[in-house]
Write a protein that holds these residues in place. Structure first.
Motif, PDB file in Angstrom:
ATOM      1  N   LEU A 198     -14.224  32.125  12.988  1.00 53.77           N
ATOM      2  CA  LEU A 198     -13.615  33.298  12.484  1.00 53.77           C
ATOM      3  C   LEU A 198     -12.125  33.528  12.792  1.00 53.77           C
ATOM      4  O   LEU A 198     -11.353  33.859  11.975  1.00 53.77           O
ATOM      5  CB  LEU A 198     -14.644  34.383  12.889  1.00 53.77           C
ATOM      6  N   ALA A 199     -11.886  33.347  14.183  1.00 54.76           N
ATOM      7  CA  ALA A 199     -10.461  33.744  14.755  1.00 54.76           C
ATOM      8  C   ALA A 199      -9.674  32.538  13.900  1.00 54.76           C
ATOM      9  O   ALA A 199      -8.675  32.853  13.584  1.00 54.76           O
ATOM     10  CB  ALA A 199     -10.592  33.420  16.239  1.00 54.76           C
ATOM     11  N   ALA A 200     -10.153  31.364  13.955  1.00 59.37           N
ATOM     12  CA  ALA A 200      -9.284  30.163  13.360  1.00 59.37           C
ATOM     13  C   ALA A 200      -9.095  30.581  11.864  1.00 59.37           C
ATOM     14  O   ALA A 200      -7.899  30.372  11.400  1.00 59.37           O
ATOM     15  CB  ALA A 200      -9.949  28.632  13.430  1.00 59.37           C
ATOM     16  N   LYS A 201     -10.048  30.924  11.053  1.00 57.75           N
ATOM     17  CA  LYS A 201      -9.856  31.357   9.627  1.00 57.75           C
ATOM     18  C   LYS A 201      -9.040  32.363   9.409  1.00 57.75           C
ATOM     19  O   LYS A 201      -8.094  32.461   8.436  1.00 57.75           O
ATOM     20  CB  LYS A 201     -11.221  31.507   8.956  1.00 57.75           C
ATOM     21  N   THR A 202      -9.004  33.485  10.009  1.00 58.74           N
ATOM     22  CA  THR A 202      -8.315  34.930   9.923  1.00 58.74           C
ATOM     23  C   THR A 202      -7.041  34.835  10.709  1.00 58.74           C
ATOM     24  O   THR A 202      -6.171  35.496  10.264  1.00 58.74           O
ATOM     25  CB  THR A 202      -9.175  36.093  10.520  1.00 58.74           C
ATOM     26  N   GLY A 203      -6.807  34.057  11.816  1.00 57.29           N
ATOM     27  CA  GLY A 203      -5.819  34.211  12.495  1.00 57.29           C
ATOM     28  C   GLY A 203      -5.767  35.596  13.281  1.00 57.29           C
ATOM     29  O   GLY A 203      -4.378  35.648  13.819  1.00 57.29           O
ATOM     30  N   MET A 204      -6.533  36.189  13.440  1.00 59.46           N
ATOM     31  CA  MET A 204      -6.558  37.459  14.207  1.00 59.46           C
ATOM     32  C   MET A 204      -7.612  37.524  15.419  1.00 59.46           C
ATOM     33  O   MET A 204      -8.602  36.455  15.499  1.00 59.46           O
ATOM     34  CB  MET A 204      -7.007  38.586  13.192  1.00 59.46           C
ATOM     35  N   SER A 205      -7.723  38.403  16.253  1.00 62.42           N
ATOM     36  CA  SER A 205      -8.320  38.469  17.399  1.00 62.42           C
ATOM     37  C   SER A 205     -10.064  38.762  16.729  1.00 62.42           C
ATOM     38  O   SER A 205      -9.895  39.745  15.822  1.00 62.42           O
ATOM     39  CB  SER A 205      -7.991  39.615  18.446  1.00 62.42           C
ATOM     40  N   VAL A 206     -10.905  38.463  17.535  1.00 58.91           N
ATOM     41  CA  VAL A 206     -12.298  38.568  17.161  1.00 58.91           C
ATOM     42  C   VAL A 206     -12.940  39.005  18.381  1.00 58.91           C
ATOM     43  O   VAL A 206     -12.812  38.789  19.453  1.00 58.91           O
ATOM     44  CB  VAL A 206     -12.931  37.210  16.686  1.00 58.91           C
TER      45      VAL A 206
END
Length: 289
Positions: free
Chosen positions: A130-138
């Motif tokens: 999820l972090a790789a897909k969104t580029g955001m902190s999870v």
């Protein structure tokens, strides 16, 4: 919650040491304070004595009389009576006709540790994706009454999140908390009836407004934090569940300017479903071993 520096995440297994209560006698010394200025050994502190009392229940006996506790811990009965009374007040012990037993509050906390560790194990690869897909902190969290407990987080970039693993945050002003409370009637009532101090200009502080939002979350399956806990951060979360209550929630967090709300909503829904399936498989495998 306090800020923390970004560090690589890790998963720590939960273990326990069990020994019969009759064999767990610890040397408590005379029970008197040491000379001023000297460091106390752990078993001489109040917390150390409380830990010694709780350790006495590691054996097969569910109920221990005051005399049993005194024999096991080496503490005088007057000290034991005072500490046991305080432990009963906070729910760690309960009174029984035969003495004392472990309280339901401690049982609840132990359940959180076991459930949380299994969920953390199942979720970690999906959080990374999820972090790789969104580029955001999870972040991954569970609900403890009216608070979110953070089990895991993956920080992307130079962002300094005001959260930490094992930390807590009120549920009413976080997407994680609202995502879980919306699918648990008891938790929903507890969160709505608790105090809701204003933290930012966007914080929901009225019970009816929060109840309405939780009802909406239950319909759409995703929750939002629109800078309600911290001015500089927004968040999108989805509950980890099938048809019952949520066992946890997963979120993406970042600045409002970087958040792509629709994409984030779809991403956390998909990740929550994947974590649920993975958690179910791990639970089933554990039941067979």
């Amino acid at each position: 919650m306090s800020s923390s520096s970004v560090r690589p995440v890790s998963i720590t297994p939960v273990g326990a040491v069990t020994e019969p209560p009759r064999e767990c006698v610890l040397s408590m010394g005379s029970g008197h304070d040491e000379e001023a200025g000297e460091r106390r050994s752990p078993e001489r502190t109040v917390l150390g004595r409380v830990a010694t009392i709780m350790d006495a229940f590691n054996g097969g006996q569910q109920v221990l009389a005051l005399g049993d506790l005194s024999e096991c811990t080496g503490l005088p009965k007057s000290t034991l009576h005072r500490l046991a009374d305080q432990l009963c007040q906070v729910g760690w012990l309960e009174r029984d006709p035969g003495g004392y037993r472990v309280g339901m509050r401690l049982f609840e906390l132990g359940g959180l540790a076991v459930e949380g560790n299994r969920l953390q194990e199942a979720a970690f690869p999906h959080l990374q994706a999820l972090a790789a897909k969104t580029g955001m902190s999870v972040q991954l969290g569970i609900l403890d009454r009216t608070e979110v407990v953070y089990l895991e987080r993956i920080v992307v970039g130079p962002v300094r999140l005001p959260t930490r693993r094992g930390g807590r945050q009120p549920a009413y002003c976080t997407a994680l908390g609202k995502a879980m409370a919306a699918f648990d009637g008891e938790a929903m009532r507890a969160v709505v009836s608790a105090q809701m101090p204003r933290r930012t200009a966007n914080t929901i502080t009225e019970p009816f407004a929060l109840w309405t939002e939780l009802d909406q979350i239950r319909r759409v399956g995703v929750a939002f934090d629109r800078s309600e806990a911290y001015e500089e951060f927004v968040c999108v979360a989805a509950p980890i569940r099938s048809t019952g209550r949520a066992i946890g929630a997963v979120s993406v967090t970042g600045s409002a300017g970087r958040m792509r709300w629709r994409m984030a909503s779809d991403a956390v829904r998909g990740t929550a479903a994947a974590i649920w399936n993975a958690s179910f498989r791990i639970g089933s495998a554990g039941a067979r071993t």
